[in-house]
Each structure stands twice: as C-alpha cells, then as structure tokens.
Write a protein that holds these residues in place. Structure first.
Motif, PDB file in Angstrom:
ATOM      1  N   PHE A 203      36.556  66.504  29.538  1.00 23.13           N
ATOM      2  CA  PHE A 203      37.811  67.197  29.328  1.00 23.13           C
ATOM      3  C   PHE A 203      37.575  68.669  29.621  1.00 23.13           C
ATOM      4  O   PHE A 203      36.442  69.159  29.559  1.00 23.13           O
ATOM      5  CB  PHE A 203      38.338  67.001  27.898  1.00 23.13           C
ATOM      6  CG  PHE A 203      37.407  67.491  26.818  1.00 23.13           C
ATOM      7  CD1 PHE A 203      37.530  68.767  26.289  1.00 23.13           C
ATOM      8  CD2 PHE A 203      36.411  66.664  26.317  1.00 23.13           C
ATOM      9  CE1 PHE A 203      36.675  69.212  25.290  1.00 23.13           C
ATOM     10  CE2 PHE A 203      35.560  67.097  25.320  1.00 23.13           C
ATOM     11  CZ  PHE A 203      35.692  68.382  24.801  1.00 23.13           C
ATOM     12  N   LEU A 204      38.648  69.381  29.957  1.00 29.29           N
ATOM     13  CA  LEU A 204      38.531  70.794  30.270  1.00 29.29           C
ATOM     14  C   LEU A 204      38.484  71.621  28.986  1.00 29.29           C
ATOM     15  O   LEU A 204      39.152  71.305  28.005  1.00 29.29           O
ATOM     16  CB  LEU A 204      39.710  71.249  31.127  1.00 29.29           C
ATOM     17  CG  LEU A 204      39.818  70.625  32.517  1.00 29.29           C
ATOM     18  CD1 LEU A 204      40.992  71.228  33.274  1.00 29.29           C
ATOM     19  CD2 LEU A 204      38.526  70.814  33.312  1.00 29.29           C
TER      20      LEU A 204
ATOM     21  N   GLY B  78      45.853  75.111  24.756  1.00 29.21           N
ATOM     22  CA  GLY B  78      46.156  73.829  25.375  1.00 29.21           C
ATOM     23  C   GLY B  78      44.995  72.869  25.429  1.00 29.21           C
ATOM     24  O   GLY B  78      45.157  71.731  25.864  1.00 29.21           O
ATOM     25  N   GLU B  79      43.813  73.250  24.983  1.00 29.75           N
ATOM     26  CA  GLU B  79      42.649  72.396  25.078  1.00 29.75           C
ATOM     27  C   GLU B  79      42.464  71.559  23.820  1.00 29.75           C
ATOM     28  O   GLU B  79      43.008  71.856  22.748  1.00 29.75           O
ATOM     29  CB  GLU B  79      41.397  73.229  25.347  1.00 29.75           C
ATOM     30  CG  GLU B  79      41.098  74.263  24.279  1.00 29.75           C
ATOM     31  CD  GLU B  79      39.993  75.206  24.713  1.00 29.75           C
ATOM     32  OE1 GLU B  79      38.822  74.796  24.569  1.00 29.75           O
ATOM     33  OE2 GLU B  79      40.291  76.302  25.180  1.00 29.75           O
ATOM     34  N   ASP B  80      41.679  70.495  23.946  1.00 33.29           N
ATOM     35  CA  ASP B  80      41.484  69.565  22.837  1.00 33.29           C
ATOM     36  C   ASP B  80      40.883  70.236  21.611  1.00 33.29           C
ATOM     37  O   ASP B  80      41.258  69.923  20.469  1.00 33.29           O
ATOM     38  CB  ASP B  80      40.585  68.409  23.275  1.00 33.29           C
ATOM     39  CG  ASP B  80      41.274  67.506  24.289  1.00 33.29           C
ATOM     40  OD1 ASP B  80      42.514  67.539  24.357  1.00 33.29           O
ATOM     41  OD2 ASP B  80      40.561  66.784  25.008  1.00 33.29           O
ATOM     42  N   LEU B  81      39.943  71.155  21.816  1.00 35.88           N
ATOM     43  CA  LEU B  81      39.277  71.794  20.682  1.00 35.88           C
ATOM     44  C   LEU B  81      40.156  72.826  19.995  1.00 35.88           C
ATOM     45  O   LEU B  81      39.738  73.424  19.003  1.00 35.88           O
ATOM     46  CB  LEU B  81      37.965  72.440  21.150  1.00 35.88           C
ATOM     47  CG  LEU B  81      36.888  71.448  21.593  1.00 35.88           C
ATOM     48  CD1 LEU B  81      35.661  72.171  22.109  1.00 35.88           C
ATOM     49  CD2 LEU B  81      36.518  70.511  20.459  1.00 35.88           C
ATOM     50  N   GLY B  82      41.363  73.047  20.503  1.00 31.30           N
ATOM     51  CA  GLY B  82      42.328  73.870  19.792  1.00 31.30           C
ATOM     52  C   GLY B  82      43.073  73.077  18.739  1.00 31.30           C
ATOM     53  O   GLY B  82      43.703  73.657  17.844  1.00 31.30           O
ATOM     54  N   ASN B  83      43.018  71.745  18.818  1.00 29.23           N
ATOM     55  CA  ASN B  83      43.716  70.870  17.876  1.00 29.23           C
ATOM     56  C   ASN B  83      42.771  69.976  17.088  1.00 29.23           C
ATOM     57  O   ASN B  83      43.210  69.235  16.218  1.00 29.23           O
ATOM     58  CB  ASN B  83      44.719  69.992  18.630  1.00 29.23           C
ATOM     59  CG  ASN B  83      45.745  70.808  19.384  1.00 29.23           C
ATOM     60  OD1 ASN B  83      46.507  71.553  18.797  1.00 29.23           O
ATOM     61  ND2 ASN B  83      45.743  70.673  20.710  1.00 29.23           N
ATOM     62  N   SER B  84      41.498  70.019  17.408  1.00 23.45           N
ATOM     63  CA  SER B  84      40.517  69.193  16.716  1.00 23.45           C
ATOM     64  C   SER B  84      39.191  69.941  16.703  1.00 23.45           C
ATOM     65  O   SER B  84      38.817  70.580  17.693  1.00 23.45           O
ATOM     66  CB  SER B  84      40.356  67.839  17.419  1.00 23.45           C
ATOM     67  OG  SER B  84      39.361  67.052  16.793  1.00 23.45           O
TER      68      SER B  84
END
Length: 529
Positions: free
Chosen positions: A390-391, A434-440
């Motif tokens: 993932f980016l 917008g990246e995954d590590l911003g929400n998890s």
C-alpha cells in the motif's frame, strides 16, 4: 511517453524492490570493497565483453471478463478488452556498460466500456557504467508498474479490469560514486544517490524525492585479527505533502574472523533523525553481527542493533543446490520510504524470480537476462502481480518475514513464496493524508503464492499460478481485505519469433468495504523481431 523511455534507457532509476540506501539494516556489513566486481571484471572473456542487443516486440491479447469494473452483485459488467503492447528490450555486456532495460506500452481498448480505455507503462531497468577506469562509476535502476493504493481497498491481480485502488507508480534512482585505496591500509567508497518516486494517484501524497550521501572506509587485509569498516550516511527526503525527513548515521564494524567462513562483528554507532519527532533527535546505537558461510551454497547472517525505536534485527538464510534454492529472512526496521515499508511487495512474477535467482547469478544485469529468458521459455508473464503493499507517506516500523523455495527440473519448475508483515507508524499521521496509517495504527499483511510450470513439448508449456493475500487493520472486521486468484495458461511457439498464449483466470476478493468475483478468458500472440 518518449521521456519515460529515454529515462529508462539512459539512467532513470528506481527504488522498486529496495535499492535506495536507507538508515535500515540493508546497508549493514557490506562485503569488502575489493570483493566487488567492476563492470569490466564481470565478463567471462572476449566473446561476451562487447555484446549489445536491442530487441523490439509487439503483442496483441484479447481478454473476455465477466466483471470489468471489479464490482459485486448486479453491478457486474462483462466486456471484451483488447490489449496492444509494443515493447523494447535492451541489454549490454560491455567493458564499461552493463545494463538490462525492458520497456512496454500497453493500450487497452474496451468493446463496451469505452470510457475505460487507457495506456499503461511498464519498465524494468538496471545497470552500471564505469566512467573512469577503476575509479568513477554510475549505477542506475528504474521501475514502472501498477501498485495498490490501500491495503483495505479493492485488490486485483490483473491490469485489465478497472480498479480505482490501483495506480501507476514510477521509481527511479541514479547513483554516481568513486572508490579507491589509501595506500595499503584502507579502501574508500564515496557515493551520492538521487531517487524520485511518482504515482498517478491523488488519493495518497506518496510522491517524494530523496537525496543520500554515503562514505565507507574499510581495512584492506582480511587476515588481520580485527578487521574494520566505517559507514557514514546522510539522507534528506521531501514528500509532495511537504513533509521533510532528515537523518544522519555513523556506524563502525569491528570484525574478528574466527575462520575464513565465520566472522563476528561489534557495531557501535550514532544516529540523528526526525523520524519520531518534529525536530531531529540524537541517539547512540549498538549492535552485533554474525556471518557464517557454511559452504559455497549455504549462508547464514544475523544482525541485531539497539536503535531509537528499540530493537532492530535482520536474519537471512539461503541454501541452494544444483536444482533448488531456499531463502528465509526475518527483519524489523524503521523506514521513511514506501518501497521499504508499507509498500513492501513480493512484487510481480518477474520480481519473485529475480529475487530467487540471486544465488544462481549474483550480477543484477546478467540475472535480469536470465529471468527474462526463463519466463519466455516457460510461457510465464513477468508482469503477473503477486504483491502485497500500500502507498504511504510516513515513517514506519515494519516487522517482516519472507520464505521462498524454487525447484527447477528438466521439464518442471515449482516456486513457493510466503510473506508476513506488520507495519506501524513511528510518527503521528493525520487522517487527511488519505493513507491507511492515518486511520489505523498498524497494517498486518499475509501472502502466499505457488507457481508451477511444465514444458509439455519443446515448443509448448503449461503454467499454473495460485495466490492468496490478506490485509487487516486496527479496527478489526471494519478493515480487512482478502484476495484469492488462480491463473492457468498454455503457451506455444508458433514460429521462430512468434508465441501464442491461451489462459483462464478466476479471482475472488472479499473485504469490509466491498467484495467481488471475476472470471476471465484470454488469448494472445506476441512477435519478437
């Protein structure tokens, strides 16, 4: 488009598979400078020292899919997609230049969904040039491929179906350096690297430019009671979002060779970076390393260090026989580049064999030619994606395990690969990136792939590729994604330069946000001039 081709041919470079220098363990305990081959020294004789080839090709493939938009239920739309792919392969095996460049441009035309027509670029390039005899050199690599944006979004292993969670990513790196000796007591290498990463996605600000400068000094004699080397590295990385990461690191390797096959190193060091804070923070580091060459075909290395985030380590084991190769790695490290962290990947089928053929052919340029020849002979598509990734645009801490096995017989070839990773953030990331590590706080990924091919006749081969992957986040069932796929293809030579293929594909994707299934039938012909 011409600019992309020229960049690949004349020195564009990638981080793709992790060639960018980092503050991680990838630079630990490099081999003595005197042991590295120069481009001129890598040749086997006069017959292969000035070989250059330029091979154009074109392929046309038709694919019928029952789900061209990768949607579930009543939203499934069938379509017939025609792909026209002109390409060019350049190889060089000269006294000064060694290179392997493969570029293709694919135009996809849809019979029904004309709005989905698009172009796709693919590039794999690597090489080195000796500018001044035994002194100045330039390394370059480049990669353009389709990458997954979010680990929790829609996944697919095909470039034909429309998937808004995939984007074209380009990674280039060029690295000039000089090396030489200070009398009889030491060697040096001074290297500069420039890396550029670009994607066509506006969902994640993952584009960046990276500059790194490194200096290495090493003792010349390997017979001393204590050998030594000193590594110093500076990095400056700027993301398109405006984030700036800087780091400095110095390490000393004090090595005692117990035997010619076994050595132990003590690694004191110092580092300063802003990976986990707004301003740069300095920390002392300390570690140790063991390198053991059990035989010419079996090697084991282990490195452990105490760093600013805690314990870092890297364990590697490889064993090969005449027909098989086994590899295992286990690592924990910090990284500021997506290719080293969140976007880690087993990669395409080409990447898998490029990795597994390392013990067969250490030289990268020659290994690229070996992999291309192997894929062609066995009717395998090197662009087949079996990646996990993932980016990301943040500093991450990644724990990763990889294991792979390859068995090459007279008519049968079997490859098995399994990967597991947990990627977490070292620095707070806001959700608006917008990246995954911003929400998890973390992303856990698992992947498994099996590739089998059999030469049915001297002209025909059958290949079967099965893969499974899973991604999960902190929010449990609300952040999950699973993908299973099976590809079966038959390839046969229709003439000296012409190959025909026929294939079937079945894909099932399930996740918290959406699910879909797809069946596809494809057939094509390729001509190499």
């Amino acid at each position: 488009m011409q600019a992309l081709v020229m960049a690949g041919l004349f020195g564009a470079a990638s981080v793709a598979h992790g060639q960018a220098a980092s503050n991680g363990l990838s630079s630990a305990a490099p081999e003595p400078l005197s042991a590295r081959q120069t481009p001129a020294a890598a040749g086997d004789g006069q017959n292969d020292r000035r070989q250059m080839s330029l091979v154009p090709r074109v392929s046309v493939e038709g694919t019928w899919t029952d789900n061209v938009r990768a949607r579930g239920g009543v939203d499934k739309v069938a379509d017939f997609v025609t792909s026209v792919s002109p390409g060019l392969r350049f190889t060089a095996e000269g006294d000064r230049l060694k290179a392997s460049v493969d570029y293709s441009l694919t135009r996809q035309l849809h019979a029904r969904e004309r709005s989905l027509d698009r172009n796709q670029n693919a590039l794999r390039a690597l090489g080195s040039m000796e500018v001044v005899d035994n002194f100045a050199f330039v390394d370059f690599t480049g990669n353009i491929s389709q990458q997954t944006i979010s680990a929790f979004g829609t996944r697919s292993d095909s470039n034909v179906i429309d998937n808004s969670n995939r984007t074209e990513a380009a990674l280039y790196r060029v690295s000039p350096y000089v090396r030489g000796r200070f009398g009889d007591w030491s060697q040096y290498e001074l290297r500069y690297g420039r890396t550029a990463s670009r994607t066509k996605s506006d969902l994640v600000a993952a584009d960046y430019d990276l500059d790194d400068l490194s200096l290495r000094l090493a003792s010349t004699s390997q017979q001393r009671v204590i050998g030594w080397s000193l590594d110093a590295n500076h990095q400056k990385q700027v993301y398109s979002s405006g984030r700036l990461y800087e780091s400095d690191r110095v390490r000393a390797f004090l090595t005692h060779p117990f035997t010619p096959q076994l050595s132990v190193s003590v690694i004191p060091g110092w580092e300063s970076n802003n990976y986990a804070s707004q301003d740069k923070e300095s920390h002392a580091t300390f570690g140790g390393q063991v390198q053991w060459a059990l035989s010419e075909r079996t090697r084991l290395s282990a490195l452990v260090e105490k760093r600013f985030f805690g314990r870092a380590y890297n364990v590697n084991f490889e064993h090969r026989t005449q027909r098989s190769a086994w590899r295992f790695s286990d690592s924990r490290d910090a990284s500021s580049t997506p290719s080293q962290a969140g976007s880690f990947s087993v990669g395409t089928l080409y990447d898998l064999y490029f990795f597994q053929f390392t013990s067969i052919e250490p030289d990268p340029a020659r290994r690229a030619q070996l992999v291309n020849s192997f894929l062609l002979a066995n009717g395998l598509d090197g662009n087949t994606s079996i990646d996990l990734g993932f980016l990301s645009s943040s500093v991450t801490l990644t724990r990763r395990r990889d294991a792979s096995f390859t068995l090459i017989g007279l008519r049968d070839t079997l490859s098995f690969s399994v990967s597991q990773s947990e990627t977490s953030r070292l620095r707070q990331v806001t959700a608006d990136t917008g990246e995954d590590l911003g929400n998890s706080n973390y992303v856990r990924q698992h992947g498994l792939s099996v590739v089998y091919s059999r030469r049915l006749t001297p002209q025909s081969s059958l290949s079967v590729i099965g893969s499974m992957s899973r991604a999960a986040g902190e929010q449990g069932s609300a952040q999950t994604r699973d993908l299973q796929s099976l590809n079966i293809s038959l390839s046969t030579k229709l003439g000296p330069h012409t190959t025909g293929t026929l294939g079937l594909r079945r894909t099932v994707s399930t996740g918290s946000l959406s699910s879909y299934s797809e069946s596809a039938l494809r057939g094509g012909i390729s001509l190499q001039f």
